[in-house]
Design a protein around this motif. Sequence first.
Motif, PDB file in Angstrom:
ATOM      1  N   ALA A   3       0.800  -1.227   0.000  1.00 63.30           N
ATOM      2  CA  ALA A   3       0.000   0.000   0.000  1.00 63.30           C
ATOM      3  C   ALA A   3       0.838   1.285   0.000  1.00 63.30           C
ATOM      4  CB  ALA A   3      -0.986  -0.010   1.169  1.00 63.30           C
ATOM      5  N   PRO A   4       1.815   1.453   0.896  1.00 60.44           N
ATOM      6  CA  PRO A   4       2.563   2.720   0.868  1.00 60.44           C
ATOM      7  C   PRO A   4       3.416   2.896  -0.390  1.00 60.44           C
ATOM      8  CG  PRO A   4       3.452   1.251   2.555  1.00 60.44           C
ATOM      9  CD  PRO A   4       2.216   0.604   2.008  1.00 60.44           C
ATOM     10  N   ILE A   5       3.915   1.799  -0.941  1.00 62.79           N
ATOM     11  CA  ILE A   5       4.709   1.886  -2.167  1.00 62.79           C
ATOM     12  C   ILE A   5       3.825   2.348  -3.321  1.00 62.79           C
ATOM     13  CG2 ILE A   5       6.065   0.569  -3.840  1.00 62.79           C
ATOM     14  CD1 ILE A   5       6.869  -1.271  -1.471  1.00 62.79           C
ATOM     15  N   MET A   6       2.627   1.789  -3.397  1.00 67.36           N
ATOM     16  CA  MET A   6       1.702   2.183  -4.455  1.00 67.36           C
ATOM     17  C   MET A   6       1.261   3.642  -4.277  1.00 67.36           C
ATOM     18  SD  MET A   6       1.570  -0.414  -6.419  1.00 67.36           S
ATOM     19  CE  MET A   6       0.190  -0.011  -7.469  1.00 67.36           C
ATOM     20  N   ALA A   7       1.134   4.097  -3.035  1.00 68.81           N
ATOM     21  CA  ALA A   7       0.749   5.487  -2.784  1.00 68.81           C
ATOM     22  C   ALA A   7       1.816   6.443  -3.322  1.00 68.81           C
ATOM     23  CB  ALA A   7       0.523   5.713  -1.295  1.00 68.81           C
ATOM     24  N   VAL A   8       3.083   6.114  -3.132  1.00 67.25           N
ATOM     25  CA  VAL A   8       4.175   6.941  -3.650  1.00 67.25           C
ATOM     26  C   VAL A   8       4.141   6.944  -5.175  1.00 67.25           C
ATOM     27  CG1 VAL A   8       6.692   7.132  -3.855  1.00 67.25           C
ATOM     28  CG2 VAL A   8       5.659   6.664  -1.639  1.00 67.25           C
ATOM     29  N   GLN A   9       3.926   5.775  -5.771  1.00 68.89           N
ATOM     30  CA  GLN A   9       3.873   5.707  -7.231  1.00 68.89           C
ATOM     31  C   GLN A   9       2.686   6.501  -7.778  1.00 68.89           C
ATOM     32  OE1 GLN A   9       4.102   1.441  -7.985  1.00 68.89           O
ATOM     33  NE2 GLN A   9       6.218   1.701  -8.622  1.00 68.89           N
ATOM     34  N   ASP A  10       1.548   6.428  -7.108  1.00 68.93           N
ATOM     35  CA  ASP A  10       0.374   7.189  -7.544  1.00 68.93           C
ATOM     36  C   ASP A  10       0.634   8.693  -7.448  1.00 68.93           C
ATOM     37  OD1 ASP A  10      -1.044   4.904  -8.118  1.00 68.93           O
ATOM     38  OD2 ASP A  10      -2.229   4.945  -6.275  1.00 68.93           O
ATOM     39  N   ARG A  11       1.267   9.116  -6.334  1.00 71.58           N
ATOM     40  CA  ARG A  11       1.565  10.543  -6.151  1.00 71.58           C
ATOM     41  C   ARG A  11       2.524  11.025  -7.243  1.00 71.58           C
ATOM     42  NH1 ARG A  11       4.287  10.657  -1.350  1.00 71.58           N
ATOM     43  NH2 ARG A  11       6.243  10.734  -2.488  1.00 71.58           N
ATOM     44  N   THR A  12       3.545  10.235  -7.534  1.00 74.81           N
ATOM     45  CA  THR A  12       4.512  10.605  -8.570  1.00 74.81           C
ATOM     46  C   THR A  12       3.824  10.704  -9.926  1.00 74.81           C
ATOM     47  OG1 THR A  12       6.294   9.521  -7.338  1.00 74.81           O
ATOM     48  CG2 THR A  12       6.679   9.935  -9.677  1.00 74.81           C
ATOM     49  N   ALA A  13       2.940   9.774 -10.229  1.00 76.44           N
ATOM     50  CA  ALA A  13       2.216   9.804 -11.505  1.00 76.44           C
ATOM     51  C   ALA A  13       1.329  11.045 -11.610  1.00 76.44           C
ATOM     52  CB  ALA A  13       1.383   8.538 -11.667  1.00 76.44           C
ATOM     53  N   ARG A  14       0.668  11.406 -10.505  1.00 75.51           N
ATOM     54  CA  ARG A  14      -0.170  12.620 -10.517  1.00 75.51           C
ATOM     55  C   ARG A  14       0.683  13.863 -10.755  1.00 75.51           C
ATOM     56  NH1 ARG A  14      -2.526  10.147  -6.209  1.00 75.51           N
ATOM     57  NH2 ARG A  14      -1.536  11.561  -4.742  1.00 75.51           N
ATOM     58  N   HIS A  15       1.839  13.943 -10.092  1.00 73.93           N
ATOM     59  CA  HIS A  15       2.727  15.090 -10.290  1.00 73.93           C
ATOM     60  C   HIS A  15       3.261  15.128 -11.718  1.00 73.93           C
ATOM     61  CE1 HIS A  15       3.612  15.362  -5.695  1.00 73.93           C
ATOM     62  NE2 HIS A  15       2.441  15.860  -6.022  1.00 73.93           N
ATOM     63  N   ASP A  16       3.556  13.961 -12.281  1.00 75.72           N
ATOM     64  CA  ASP A  16       3.990  13.900 -13.679  1.00 75.72           C
ATOM     65  C   ASP A  16       2.911  14.442 -14.602  1.00 75.72           C
ATOM     66  OD1 ASP A  16       6.505  12.896 -13.263  1.00 75.72           O
ATOM     67  OD2 ASP A  16       5.984  10.822 -13.764  1.00 75.72           O
ATOM     68  N   MET A  17       1.685  14.007 -14.370  1.00 74.43           N
ATOM     69  CA  MET A  17       0.571  14.439 -15.219  1.00 74.43           C
ATOM     70  C   MET A  17       0.392  15.959 -15.137  1.00 74.43           C
ATOM     71  SD  MET A  17      -3.340  13.015 -15.271  1.00 74.43           S
ATOM     72  CE  MET A  17      -3.690  13.594 -13.619  1.00 74.43           C
ATOM     73  N   ASP A  18       0.421  16.496 -13.922  1.00 68.82           N
ATOM     74  CA  ASP A  18       0.281  17.946 -13.751  1.00 68.82           C
ATOM     75  C   ASP A  18       1.438  18.689 -14.408  1.00 68.82           C
ATOM     76  OD1 ASP A  18      -2.049  17.540 -12.322  1.00 68.82           O
ATOM     77  OD2 ASP A  18      -1.098  17.795 -10.353  1.00 68.82           O
ATOM     78  N   GLY A  19       2.646  18.172 -14.210  1.00 71.77           N
ATOM     79  CA  GLY A  19       3.825  18.826 -14.778  1.00 71.77           C
ATOM     80  C   GLY A  19       3.818  18.823 -16.287  1.00 71.77           C
ATOM     81  N   VAL A  20       3.431  17.702 -16.883  1.00 71.34           N
ATOM     82  CA  VAL A  20       3.382  17.622 -18.345  1.00 71.34           C
ATOM     83  C   VAL A  20       2.305  18.568 -18.876  1.00 71.34           C
ATOM     84  CG1 VAL A  20       2.811  16.119 -20.289  1.00 71.34           C
ATOM     85  CG2 VAL A  20       4.377  15.315 -18.514  1.00 71.34           C
ATOM     86  N   PHE A  21       1.187  18.639 -18.169  1.00 73.50           N
ATOM     87  CA  PHE A  21       0.106  19.522 -18.610  1.00 73.50           C
ATOM     88  C   PHE A  21       0.541  20.988 -18.574  1.00 73.50           C
ATOM     89  CE2 PHE A  21      -3.654  22.140 -17.741  1.00 73.50           C
ATOM     90  CZ  PHE A  21      -4.418  21.832 -18.852  1.00 73.50           C
ATOM     91  N   TRP A  22       1.149  21.424 -17.456  1.00 71.67           N
ATOM     92  CA  TRP A  22       1.474  22.834 -17.278  1.00 71.67           C
ATOM     93  C   TRP A  22       2.837  23.225 -17.839  1.00 71.67           C
ATOM     94  CZ3 TRP A  22      -2.383  25.900 -16.303  1.00 71.67           C
ATOM     95  CH2 TRP A  22      -3.478  25.410 -15.609  1.00 71.67           C
ATOM     96  N   LEU A  23       3.830  22.342 -17.735  1.00 73.92           N
ATOM     97  CA  LEU A  23       5.189  22.718 -18.106  1.00 73.92           C
ATOM     98  C   LEU A  23       5.780  21.892 -19.244  1.00 73.92           C
ATOM     99  CD1 LEU A  23       6.585  22.899 -14.466  1.00 73.92           C
ATOM    100  CD2 LEU A  23       5.804  24.816 -15.855  1.00 73.92           C
ATOM    101  N   GLY A  24       5.136  20.786 -19.557  1.00 69.98           N
ATOM    102  CA  GLY A  24       5.693  19.894 -20.567  1.00 69.98           C
ATOM    103  C   GLY A  24       6.799  19.010 -20.026  1.00 69.98           C
ATOM    104  N   LEU A  25       6.906  18.913 -18.686  1.00 67.76           N
ATOM    105  CA  LEU A  25       7.951  18.120 -18.054  1.00 67.76           C
ATOM    106  C   LEU A  25       7.348  17.183 -16.997  1.00 67.76           C
ATOM    107  CD1 LEU A  25      10.536  20.963 -17.383  1.00 67.76           C
ATOM    108  CD2 LEU A  25      10.699  19.206 -19.142  1.00 67.76           C
TER     109      LEU A  25
END
Length: 96
Positions: A28-50
């Motif tokens: 569970a905690p490992i998956m939570a970190v992966q989910d958080r990283t994926a959400r930040h990636d999605m936001d970053g790609v949307f706003w900054l392209g990174l």
Amino acid sequence: MLVSSSVDAGKSCSQLEAELYRTSSDLAPIMAVQDRTARHDMDGVFWLGLPVGSMMDNTDIKAREAKTGELKGNMDAINAARRKGGCVALCKPFQR
């Protein structure tokens, strides 16, 4: 790492249930970190392209991926042993 279902052979349903619960709790905690990283990636790609999530949290990505695979493999082996032993599902495996 290949997980053998023979490791769980001969265990009682309650032992398999406890092992499944522990493995799910470890995952569970490992998956939570992966989910958080994926959400930040999605936001970053949307706003900054990174993919900023992966850029910020890349210290132990390979170790986390390996541990996730190992734990999911263990859960598959435990569930196979439970099915083979005719155990009733009491603990729902971790799912996103």
